[in-house]
Design a protein around this motif. Structure first.
Motif, short mmCIF file in Angstrom:
data_model
loop_
_atom_site.label_atom_id
_atom_site.label_comp_id
_atom_site.label_asym_id
_atom_site.label_seq_id
_atom_site.Cartn_x
_atom_site.Cartn_y
_atom_site.Cartn_z
N ARG A 38 0.82 -1.22 0.00
CA ARG A 38 0.00 0.00 0.00
C ARG A 38 0.85 1.26 0.00
O ARG A 38 0.55 2.21 -0.71
CB ARG A 38 -0.93 -0.02 1.22
CG ARG A 38 -2.05 -1.06 1.13
CD ARG A 38 -2.66 -1.36 2.49
NE ARG A 38 -1.78 -2.16 3.32
CZ ARG A 38 -1.78 -2.20 4.64
NH1 ARG A 38 -2.65 -1.43 5.31
NH2 ARG A 38 -0.96 -2.97 5.31
N VAL A 39 1.94 1.28 0.78
CA VAL A 39 2.79 2.47 0.83
C VAL A 39 3.35 2.83 -0.54
O VAL A 39 3.22 3.96 -1.00
CB VAL A 39 3.91 2.29 1.87
CG1 VAL A 39 4.96 3.39 1.75
CG2 VAL A 39 3.33 2.27 3.28
N PRO A 40 4.00 1.89 -1.28
CA PRO A 40 4.51 2.27 -2.60
C PRO A 40 3.41 2.60 -3.60
O PRO A 40 3.61 3.40 -4.51
CB PRO A 40 5.33 1.05 -3.04
CG PRO A 40 4.81 -0.08 -2.22
CD PRO A 40 4.38 0.50 -0.92
N ALA A 41 2.23 2.00 -3.42
CA ALA A 41 1.11 2.35 -4.30
C ALA A 41 0.77 3.82 -4.13
O ALA A 41 0.55 4.55 -5.10
CB ALA A 41 -0.10 1.48 -3.99
N ALA A 42 0.72 4.28 -2.87
CA ALA A 42 0.38 5.68 -2.61
C ALA A 42 1.45 6.62 -3.15
O ALA A 42 1.14 7.65 -3.75
CB ALA A 42 0.22 5.90 -1.10
N LEU A 43 2.71 6.27 -2.98
CA LEU A 43 3.79 7.17 -3.38
C LEU A 43 3.99 7.18 -4.89
O LEU A 43 4.59 8.12 -5.43
CB LEU A 43 5.10 6.76 -2.69
CG LEU A 43 5.35 7.42 -1.32
CD1 LEU A 43 4.20 7.22 -0.37
CD2 LEU A 43 6.65 6.91 -0.71
N GLY A 65 1.21 6.61 -7.03
CA GLY A 65 -0.05 6.99 -7.67
C GLY A 65 -0.80 5.86 -8.34
O GLY A 65 -1.46 6.07 -9.35
N VAL A 66 -0.74 4.64 -7.76
CA VAL A 66 -1.49 3.52 -8.32
C VAL A 66 -2.33 2.87 -7.21
O VAL A 66 -2.28 3.28 -6.05
CB VAL A 66 -0.55 2.47 -8.96
CG1 VAL A 66 0.22 3.08 -10.12
CG2 VAL A 66 0.42 1.88 -7.93
N VAL A 67 -3.10 1.86 -7.59
CA VAL A 67 -3.92 1.13 -6.63
C VAL A 67 -3.08 0.00 -6.03
O VAL A 67 -2.36 -0.71 -6.74
CB VAL A 67 -5.17 0.55 -7.31
CG1 VAL A 67 -5.91 -0.41 -6.39
CG2 VAL A 67 -6.08 1.67 -7.78
N GLY A 68 -3.19 -0.17 -4.70
CA GLY A 68 -2.51 -1.26 -4.01
C GLY A 68 -3.52 -2.05 -3.19
O GLY A 68 -4.02 -1.56 -2.18
N LEU A 69 -3.83 -3.26 -3.62
CA LEU A 69 -4.86 -4.07 -2.98
C LEU A 69 -4.20 -5.09 -2.06
O LEU A 69 -3.40 -5.92 -2.52
CB LEU A 69 -5.71 -4.77 -4.04
CG LEU A 69 -6.98 -5.50 -3.62
CD1 LEU A 69 -7.89 -5.71 -4.82
CD2 LEU A 69 -6.70 -6.85 -2.97
N LYS A 70 -4.51 -5.01 -0.75
CA LYS A 70 -4.03 -6.00 0.23
C LYS A 70 -5.20 -6.88 0.63
O LYS A 70 -6.07 -6.45 1.39
CB LYS A 70 -3.45 -5.32 1.47
CG LYS A 70 -2.77 -6.31 2.43
CD LYS A 70 -2.80 -5.86 3.85
CE LYS A 70 -4.14 -6.06 4.50
NZ LYS A 70 -4.52 -7.51 4.64
N PRO A 71 -5.25 -8.10 0.15
CA PRO A 71 -6.39 -8.96 0.48
C PRO A 71 -6.39 -9.34 1.96
O PRO A 71 -5.42 -9.12 2.69
CB PRO A 71 -6.16 -10.19 -0.40
CG PRO A 71 -5.12 -9.82 -1.39
CD PRO A 71 -4.30 -8.76 -0.74
N SER A 72 -7.47 -9.94 2.38
CA SER A 72 -7.51 -10.57 3.70
C SER A 72 -6.41 -11.62 3.78
O SER A 72 -6.13 -12.33 2.80
CB SER A 72 -8.86 -11.24 3.94
OG SER A 72 -9.92 -10.33 3.85
N GLY A 92 -7.55 -4.55 3.08
CA GLY A 92 -7.31 -3.15 2.76
C GLY A 92 -7.08 -2.91 1.29
O GLY A 92 -6.67 -3.82 0.56
N ILE A 93 -7.32 -1.69 0.87
CA ILE A 93 -7.01 -1.28 -0.50
C ILE A 93 -6.65 0.20 -0.49
O ILE A 93 -7.36 1.03 0.08
CB ILE A 93 -8.19 -1.56 -1.46
CG1 ILE A 93 -7.79 -1.20 -2.90
CG2 ILE A 93 -9.46 -0.85 -1.03
CD1 ILE A 93 -8.77 -1.71 -3.96
#
Length: 551
Positions: free
Chosen positions: A163-168, A170-177, A381-382
């Motif tokens: 999720r952190v690199p997705a935010a930095l 500018g893309v979507v980062g999906l963390k499944p259960s 999380g996503i």
């Protein structure tokens, strides 16, 4: 390019080979190994002569702590490397669904870190500003998607690495259960918390990948069956008393998406996250300790410092941490009686490479403030883009809910995603009708219309037939630009292809808004003709044509 656009291209006769040949995988800091993607692309029509599987012809990559048969798994530590004969089940599922493996991506060594700056293979370049970190540990995966080198990538997420690199970037980062996607064939970090993740340009694309890789694996002791919750979340918890204008703008978008923000106390969540790099680091030692002890100089100095801290903890410390976590789980449980999901910033701020070098452990801990508690508290999380900061860096938020709520979070993230508007001010060759406009359209941009800048700019004709817009301290004027709406991931892909001395920065419009726009570095306009009086680049080109005709 989204999956839908790629499928549309295939429908017109584009071949998988042509798609692969168009990919730019030249940045060695992003890759640790390349696969024979062309051979895989050529083989697709034979493998799937009839109905196409869901990921047919879609190029992807995997983080280099995930096994791919015949390619070394290094975990960003060359002396640790081994070459598996069998791929991780998730890779097998992706290839069976028609996806084309392009290669393996760089990472923070042993998936330990959130900065992207702990690898002997170098630090992948942040696609928006090279002075800043790309985020980790799945740094190469995020950059590969953000720059269009692949259409999706598989990373991992134990403390926020998906999720952190997705935010930095500018893309979507999906963390499944946890347990929804098998970790077989993944180098363990914290086996009880590890989780494969998905990077993609859109929520829909990330979800399409999850649909393929999710599923119980009998041989995986951490795999589990989960009952999916699909009801769209409406009551969304947001941190109480968070003074952050970027987050306030995201809350406003959330309300436009039809959700109701509910202030919550995030303190017990953050407290749970703080345990991860305390006693829980000992779990990393159970899988990596023997190697670190035998090869101390093969391990990145910061990674070695983090991992060897595990030797200072006792079994009593581990049980104390488990008891503390159980108490915090009880403290957070009532929150889910009042909200359906949480929305929090993905990171508190973005650090420069120099800041991380000066304080590698402190900056890393701060980056994980909003991500480290997710797996400890058994949350899905996503992370999704939420626009840009005034400094032109991506800003992202993440949605979190208890395990099994993956479909519900995807619906919420999609509704939020549809409300995110990134406005891009185009000056010259990317404008409608100009030679490079197809590149802009391929990034998903949609025209809004012409607009004037504030009276603070000068326009120059640069060598090579390009315009250069520069903000000046005095004698500025208004210059006409063309506004486009563009997805954040599309903006990252566009930026990767912009040659110096041009770049993207903040452009002030005549109506007071600040948007992202094309700018030239000041040194480049020295001696170049000042064409501000023409008002716009198309007007200048028209005048040149008329002048030539008159002669």
């Amino acid at each position: 390019m989204t999956f839908a656009r790629l499928r549309a291209a295939y429908a017109t006769g584009v071949t998988p080979r042509e798609v692969v040949e168009a990919l730019d995988t030249s940045d060695d800091t992003v890759w640790t190994a390349r696969a024979d993607a062309l051979a895989a692309a050529d083989d697709l029509p034979r493998r799937f002569p009839g109905e196409k599987p869901p990921l047919y012809g879609i190029p992807f990559s995997v983080k280099d702590n995930i096994d791919v048969a015949g390619l070394p798994t290094t975990a960003a530590c060359p002396d640790f490397a081994y070459t598996p004969t069998v791929s991780a089940p998730l890779v097998e599922r992706l290839e069976s669904a028609g996806a084309i493996l392009v290669g393996k991506n760089n990472l923070d060594q042993f998936a330990t870190g959130l900065t992207g700056a702990r690898s002997p293979y170098g630090t992948p370049t942040n696609p928006f500003d090279a002075r800043y970190i790309p985020g980790g540990s799945s740094s190469g995966s995020a950059v590969a998607v953000a720059t269009g080198a692949v259409h999706f990538s598989i990373g991992t997420d134990t403390a926020g690495s998906g999720r952190v690199p997705a935010a930095l970037c500018g893309v979507v980062g999906l963390k499944p259960s946890r347990g929804l996607v098998s970790t077989l064939g993944v180098v363990p970090a914290c086996p009880s918390l590890d989780c494969p993740s998905v990077f993609a340009a859109t929520v829909a694309d990330a979800t399409a990948v999850l649909d393929v890789v999710a599923g119980h694996e009998k041989a995986d002791p951490w795999s589990r069956h989960l009952t999916p919750h699909t009801a769209a979340p409406r009551r969304i918890g947001v941190p109480r008393d968070l003074d952050d204008p970027d987050f306030a703008a995201a809350v406003a978008r959330l309300e436009r998406a039809g959700a109701t923000p509910v202030p919550v106390d995030l303190a017990p969540f953050v407290a749970a996250g703080s345990l991860l790099y305390q006693a829980w680091v000992a779990e990393r030692w159970t899988t990596l300790g023997d190697f670190v002890t035998a090869h101390p100089h093969s391990v990145h100095p910061v990674t070695r410092e983090v991992l060897t801290k595990a030797t200072t903890y006792t079994a009593a410390d581990a049980f104390a941490a488990m008891h503390r976590l159980q108490a915090l789980r009880a403290a957070t449980a009532p929150v889910w009686d009042t909200v359906d999901a949480l929305m929090v910033p993905t990171v508190p701020r973005t650090y420069t490479l120099d800041e991380v070098a000066a304080d590698p452990i402190g900056t890393n801990a701060h980056l994980g403030r909003y991500t480290q508690f997710a797996n400890l508290l058994d949350l899905a999380g996503i992370a999704v883009p939420a626009g840009f900061t005034p400094g032109g860096l991506p800003y992202g938020v993440q949605f979190l809910a208890p395990a099994g709520h993956d479909p519900a979070l995807a619906a919420l993230a999609t509704a939020f995603e549809e409300r995110v508007e990134v406005l891009l001010a185009v000056v010259g060759a990317h404008r409608t009708g100009q030679p490079l406009h197809p590149e802009l359209a391929a990034c998903g941009a949609e025209p809004v219309g012409p607009m004037w800048t504030a009276k603070a700019y000068r326009l120059f004709a640069l060598p090579g037939g390009r315009p250069g817009l520069v903000r000046v301290a005095a004698d500025g004027a208004a210059v006409e630009v063309e506004l486009h709406r563009i997805p954040p991931a599309g903006l990252g892909a566009l930026l990767a292809g912009i040659p110096a001395p041009l770049g993207l920065g903040s452009v002030e419009l005549a109506d007071g808004r600040t948007v992202t726009g094309f700018l030239a570095e000041a040194y480049a306009v020295a001696g170049a003709p000042d064409i501000t009086a023409y008002g716009s680049w198309p007007a200048y080109l028209g005048a040149q044509v008329n002048f030539g005709s008159a002669r």
